[in-house]
Write a protein that holds these residues in place. Structure first.
Motif, mmCIF file in Angstrom:
data_model
loop_
_atom_site.group_PDB
_atom_site.id
_atom_site.type_symbol
_atom_site.label_atom_id
_atom_site.label_comp_id
_atom_site.label_asym_id
_atom_site.label_seq_id
_atom_site.Cartn_x
_atom_site.Cartn_y
_atom_site.Cartn_z
ATOM 1 N N GLU A 582 -38.155 55.505 17.264
ATOM 2 C CA GLU A 582 -37.156 54.732 16.794
ATOM 3 C C GLU A 582 -36.845 54.314 15.388
ATOM 4 O O GLU A 582 -36.385 54.376 14.461
ATOM 5 C CB GLU A 582 -36.805 53.583 17.774
ATOM 6 N N SER A 583 -38.436 53.918 15.064
ATOM 7 C CA SER A 583 -38.721 53.499 13.403
ATOM 8 C C SER A 583 -38.385 54.747 12.615
ATOM 9 O O SER A 583 -37.862 54.730 11.434
ATOM 10 C CB SER A 583 -39.931 53.256 13.399
ATOM 11 N N TYR A 584 -38.878 56.085 12.789
ATOM 12 C CA TYR A 584 -38.608 57.191 12.093
ATOM 13 C C TYR A 584 -37.233 57.769 11.820
ATOM 14 O O TYR A 584 -36.600 58.051 10.889
ATOM 15 C CB TYR A 584 -39.471 58.276 12.616
ATOM 16 N N LYS A 585 -36.459 57.452 12.980
ATOM 17 C CA LYS A 585 -35.147 57.842 13.145
ATOM 18 C C LYS A 585 -34.335 56.831 12.224
ATOM 19 O O LYS A 585 -33.345 57.298 11.675
ATOM 20 C CB LYS A 585 -34.587 57.521 14.535
ATOM 21 N N GLN A 586 -34.514 55.341 12.083
ATOM 22 C CA GLN A 586 -33.886 54.674 11.280
ATOM 23 C C GLN A 586 -34.015 54.837 9.676
ATOM 24 O O GLN A 586 -33.578 54.344 8.765
ATOM 25 C CB GLN A 586 -34.444 53.180 11.740
ATOM 26 N N LEU A 587 -35.276 55.563 9.438
ATOM 27 C CA LEU A 587 -35.318 55.940 7.963
ATOM 28 C C LEU A 587 -34.505 56.828 7.324
ATOM 29 O O LEU A 587 -34.223 57.921 8.030
ATOM 30 C CB LEU A 587 -36.745 56.252 7.633
ATOM 31 N N PRO A 588 -33.929 56.671 6.010
ATOM 32 C CA PRO A 588 -33.453 57.621 5.541
ATOM 33 C C PRO A 588 -34.187 58.971 5.027
ATOM 34 O O PRO A 588 -35.234 58.787 5.035
ATOM 35 C CB PRO A 588 -32.804 57.050 4.144
ATOM 36 N N ASP A 589 -33.441 59.959 4.777
ATOM 37 C CA ASP A 589 -34.378 61.194 4.391
ATOM 38 C C ASP A 589 -33.831 61.767 2.890
ATOM 39 O O ASP A 589 -32.750 62.027 2.758
ATOM 40 C CB ASP A 589 -34.233 62.343 5.340
ATOM 41 N N ASP A 590 -34.731 61.541 2.018
ATOM 42 C CA ASP A 590 -34.237 62.004 0.651
ATOM 43 C C ASP A 590 -33.281 61.069 0.016
ATOM 44 O O ASP A 590 -32.378 61.702 -1.016
ATOM 45 C CB ASP A 590 -34.105 63.603 0.598
ATOM 46 N N GLU A 591 -33.300 59.989 0.554
ATOM 47 C CA GLU A 591 -32.264 58.902 0.022
ATOM 48 C C GLU A 591 -32.926 57.436 -0.164
ATOM 49 O O GLU A 591 -34.218 57.405 0.247
ATOM 50 C CB GLU A 591 -31.391 58.683 1.071
ATOM 51 N N VAL A 592 -32.291 56.538 -1.050
ATOM 52 C CA VAL A 592 -32.895 55.335 -1.291
ATOM 53 C C VAL A 592 -32.724 54.619 -0.083
ATOM 54 O O VAL A 592 -31.688 54.753 0.773
ATOM 55 C CB VAL A 592 -31.956 54.589 -2.329
ATOM 56 N N VAL A 605 -34.657 48.791 15.940
ATOM 57 C CA VAL A 605 -35.902 49.175 16.625
ATOM 58 C C VAL A 605 -36.375 48.044 17.300
ATOM 59 O O VAL A 605 -36.957 48.552 18.426
ATOM 60 C CB VAL A 605 -36.751 49.417 15.485
ATOM 61 N N PHE A 606 -36.191 47.025 17.190
ATOM 62 C CA PHE A 606 -36.555 45.713 18.137
ATOM 63 C C PHE A 606 -35.524 44.890 18.484
ATOM 64 O O PHE A 606 -35.267 43.808 18.027
ATOM 65 C CB PHE A 606 -37.491 44.898 17.148
ATOM 66 N N PRO A 607 -34.579 45.590 19.696
ATOM 67 C CA PRO A 607 -33.236 44.731 19.868
ATOM 68 C C PRO A 607 -33.684 43.400 20.526
ATOM 69 O O PRO A 607 -32.896 42.512 20.623
ATOM 70 C CB PRO A 607 -32.501 45.665 20.722
ATOM 71 N N THR A 608 -34.985 43.710 21.336
ATOM 72 C CA THR A 608 -35.387 42.317 22.134
ATOM 73 C C THR A 608 -37.064 42.335 21.361
ATOM 74 O O THR A 608 -37.478 43.303 21.060
ATOM 75 C CB THR A 608 -35.460 42.457 23.483
ATOM 76 N N VAL A 609 -37.825 41.308 21.861
ATOM 77 C CA VAL A 609 -38.951 41.015 21.503
ATOM 78 C C VAL A 609 -39.727 40.736 22.661
ATOM 79 O O VAL A 609 -39.545 39.522 23.279
ATOM 80 C CB VAL A 609 -39.403 40.212 20.239
ATOM 81 N N ASP A 610 -40.398 41.445 23.312
ATOM 82 C CA ASP A 610 -41.167 41.210 24.585
ATOM 83 C C ASP A 610 -42.207 40.408 24.297
ATOM 84 O O ASP A 610 -43.078 40.460 23.285
ATOM 85 C CB ASP A 610 -41.764 42.561 25.360
ATOM 86 N N MET A 611 -42.413 39.324 25.051
ATOM 87 C CA MET A 611 -43.764 38.269 24.775
ATOM 88 C C MET A 611 -44.526 38.372 26.137
ATOM 89 O O MET A 611 -44.063 38.050 27.131
ATOM 90 C CB MET A 611 -43.119 36.850 24.566
ATOM 91 N N PRO A 612 -45.802 38.556 25.983
ATOM 92 C CA PRO A 612 -46.612 38.644 27.164
ATOM 93 C C PRO A 612 -46.831 36.917 27.606
ATOM 94 O O PRO A 612 -46.747 36.092 26.831
ATOM 95 C CB PRO A 612 -47.935 39.011 26.914
ATOM 96 N N GLU A 613 -46.746 36.853 28.982
ATOM 97 C CA GLU A 613 -46.614 35.348 29.367
ATOM 98 C C GLU A 613 -48.122 34.961 29.333
ATOM 99 O O GLU A 613 -48.914 35.351 29.907
ATOM 100 C CB GLU A 613 -46.063 35.399 30.911
ATOM 101 N N ILE A 614 -48.278 33.659 28.362
ATOM 102 C CA ILE A 614 -49.478 33.444 28.317
ATOM 103 C C ILE A 614 -49.559 31.777 28.691
ATOM 104 O O ILE A 614 -50.504 31.098 28.514
ATOM 105 C CB ILE A 614 -50.132 33.356 26.950
#
Length: 722
Positions: A582-592, A605-614
């Motif tokens: 998903e990170s690679y998908k979000q990058l432009p290619d040959d662009e600024v 890439v991170f619509p939610t942030v999973d947190m381990p239960e501690i």
């Protein structure tokens, strides 16, 4: 001095008891003044805490002579036999300071707390053993107490017995209570400080609990938009979201009012930050106590005295630069957590680049934030690429009404567009790009996700470009070598003078690195090739290219090449394959890559942030309650083993004798940080930091420790544990 033959410490120092008690009292008074507690009480507790070492049994064991009986001897118990010398109103606080300054009163890891002993043995038997030879050593102990200013009186064995059972009864009730003890933490901190510095104690206490003069960071520059923004606010906490090079560090320091704890995720970034802050503040704070705290602290403070190295982990510095690992004990209640708590309570705490942590570390850091808020700390968070989901969690935790929120406008962000992103298939396809950059005298940075990959790429670079300056940087070098490499990479000597090497070079060079390059290393290269990583991490990496900002660089773009993700989860490690895709998908290619669009891409890439239960492992709960039993601490939490740190060290076989003969600083520089599971089968020394011994064939000065060669060596019976 009286009774100089009665020692508090064994070899090599053999510190007399009277001297040790005086030194601890000196520190305890300074700490009490610094945190605003009763100075006289602190002195009394410090003098009382080790007086039980006057017992002949302790002296016998200190001299490694045969001991009497099987019952464990605890000098904390014998010290408490003198509790009736003090006013009844302060006796509970004194017991808190003394009885558990080494051991938990119950469920101690080695079952030597007072309540452990009285469960295994009859309380009367425990008393008789600890009060044995009373008439012989009690008068000597009273002499020492009197010399140190305590009003004494004859103390019968009967009164000592009454004192024992009073303390025993108090501890039984205290164990049922929940929460930490400031008094215990103060004594632990003072004892550790004085025990480490010994005869240098008085000198080093003079700089404790000073507030730094941060006027340097009020500098303004039109190219650094955060320098133009006001920090004035009645809100105690801060969250700053801004791209690399916008002046976050200066802004965060400008928000601070008192002593500062500055946390960063990586060892390399901490070394660099220490050097930077030390240089920034030296003119206005010539005697400021700035400390560096992590496993390789001595590297960045090389050249200072042994005492200055030892002091790094102790209480009271004006600024302490460290990783979250060093303060995670306040979450889990591990040994010494109350001393850390006493040190950090009410301070300014900067959490920089909080987004770069793994899920388990992030969960621990957020729990640290929860604890720090309860302790009255002002928390200042800086980030370049924080997912909105994580931002909102932090905002909810701190309370939106308590947080000064600072972000750059789109117009300001437009001034930081500086990279053209190119997507490529493999390392092989980048070779023409690298060759052209070298021909044009460009500085090239190659970033891998794993040490082994970096070593392979470096070998290829050395073979193809033997006459071009190149270096490899990762976490598996000897600490001494690592420090030299970081200075070489930055291109400045210890005095800040430009060396025209690598970062400050005007000729072609190549640096191959791992994630250690991502945070706070002030370098600016011309071209990057990087393996695909999570988008937030890649943005940090990109910040090492075209970083320098002046009138000549604004608006100019430089290339970054990103290699596509692998096809399977094994090759994607240490990252999650889906996140890489998903990170690679979000990058432009040959662009600024436009800075104003990065937040949206991060959220994709991170619509939610999973947190381990501690929560079940934490001693401070969401409800605001402390759940740890009084005067206890917990064994090391297994969660700490999951932090992104190397938990043990190793040395090469050729360094073994030098290590055994070396001093503190010399030993540190031979050590190689490593995870326990990589070296657990090798022999281990019992001196120093107890390094594992690995074969010379697995290490080279250019490439560092090679884990593949280490795996082969494990089959050699000469190196394995028999």
């Amino acid at each position: 001095m009286i009774w100089p033959e009665i020692k508090a410490k064994g070899k090599p120092d053999f510190t007399p008891l009277e001297i040790h008690l005086q030194q601890v009292a000196l520190v305890a008074e300074k700490v009490a003044a610094g945190i605003g507690t009763d100075i006289k009480l602190a002195r009394y507790g410090a003098i009382l805490h080790d007086i039980g070492k006057a017992h002949p049994e302790f002296q016998r064991r200190l001299e490694e002579k045969s001991r009497i009986g099987d019952l464990p001897f605890r000098h904390e118990i014998t010290s408490c036999l003198f509790i009736s010398l003090f006013d009844e109103t302060i006796q509970p606080a004194l017991i808190d300071m003394v009885i558990a300054h080494h051991k938990s009163i119950r469920r101690d890891a080695r079952e030597k707390g007072i309540l452990d002993l009285t469960e295994e043995y009859e309380p009367e038997e425990v008393f008789r053993f600890h009060a044995s030879d009373w008439e012989t050593w009690n008068p000597k102990a009273l002499d020492i107490l009197s010399k140190l200013g305590i009003k004494v009186k004859p103390l019968s064995k009967k009164e000592a017995e009454e004192n024992f059972f009073y303390v025993y009864g108090y501890c039984r009730k205290r164990f049922k209570e929940k929460g930490y003890s400031i008094d215990r933490g103060l004594l632990e901190a003072a004892d550790h400080f004085a025990s480490a510095l010994i005869d240098k104690t008085e000198f080093y206490t003079q700089r404790l609990f000073q507030k730094p003069d941060l006027n340097f960071y009020n500098r303004k520059h039109p190219l650094y938009p955060l320098s133009q923004k006001s920090v004035e606010s009645n809100k105690p906490h801060t969250i700053v979201v801004a791209c690399t090079g916008a002046g976050k560090t200066d802004f965060l320091f400008r928000r601070c009012k008192g002593r500062i704890f500055y946390t960063l995720p990586f060892q390399a970034s901490i070394n660099a930050m220490f050097q930077r802050v030390s240089g920034d503040l030296k003119k206005d704070n010539p005697n400021l106590d700035i400390r560096l705290l992590h496993s390789a602290s001595s590297l960045a403070i090389k050249g200072k005295t042994v005492e200055e190295i030892i002091i790094q982990g102790h209480i009271g510095s004006a600024i302490k630069i460290l990783t979250p690992h060093q303060i995670a004990g306040i979450v889990f209640g591990t040994s010494g957590y109350e001393a850390t708590l006493v040190d950090i309570k009410g301070c300014d705490v900067i959490l920089d680049e909080i987004h770069t942590y793994t899920d388990i570390t992030r969960a621990i850091v957020l729990k640290i934030v929860h604890v720090l808020k309860n302790l009255g700390c002002c928390i200042h968070i800086g980030t370049a690429t924080m997912p909105t989901a994580l931002y909102n969690q932090i905002l909810e935790l701190l309370g939106k009404e308590n947080v000064l929120e600072v972000k750059l406008s789109d117009n300001e962000l437009n001034q930081f567009d500086r990279h053209i992103i190119n997507k490529i298939n493999s390392w092989e396809s980048t070779l023409p790009v690298i060759s052209q950059a070298i021909e044009e005298d460009k500085k090239v940075l190659l970033v891998c996700n794993r040490v082994q990959s970096a070593q392979l790429v470096f070998d290829q670079i050395k073979e193809k470009y033997p006459n071009i300056p190149s270096m490899l940087l990762h976490s598996r070098f000897k600490r001494g070598a690592r420090g030299k490499m970081e200075r070489l990479l930055i291109g400045k000597d210890e005095n800040g003078k430009v060396t025209r090497q690598f970062n400050t070079s005007e000729k072609a060079c190549v640096v191959v690195s791992t994630q250690v390059i991502e945070v706070s290393l002030d370098i600016s290269f011309d071209l990057m090739v990087t393996e695909c990583a999570p988008l937030d991490a890649m943005i940090q990496r990109f910040g090492r290219v075209n970083r320098k900002r002046d009138e000549h660089t604004i608006g100019k773009l430089k290339p970054v090449y990103v290699i596509q993700p692998p096809e399977n989860t094994k090759e994607a490690k240490p990252y999650d394959l889906e996140i890489l895709q998903e990170s690679y998908k979000q990058l432009p290619d040959d662009e600024v890559l436009h800075e104003r669009n990065i937040q949206k891409k991060i959220n994709e890439v991170f619509p939610t942030v999973d947190m381990p239960e501690i929560e079940e492992h934490a001693i401070f709960k969401k409800s605001g309650e402390w759940t740890i039993n009084g005067l206890t601490h917990r064994p090391k939490s297994f969660l700490l083993d999951r932090l992104d740190i190397d938990g043990v060290v190793c040395i090469v076989e050729a360094d073994e004798q030098r290590y055994l003969a070396g001093n503190f600083e010399e030993r540190i520089q031979m050590e190689i940080p490593i995870r326990y599971w990589s070296v657990r089968q090798f022999n281990q020394l019992q001196e120093g930091n107890r390094p594992f011994i690995v074969p010379d064939s697995a290490y080279s000065e250019e490439a560092g420790l090679d884990l593949d060669k280490l795996k082969i060596a494990k089959s050699d019976i000469n190196y394995r544990i028999l």
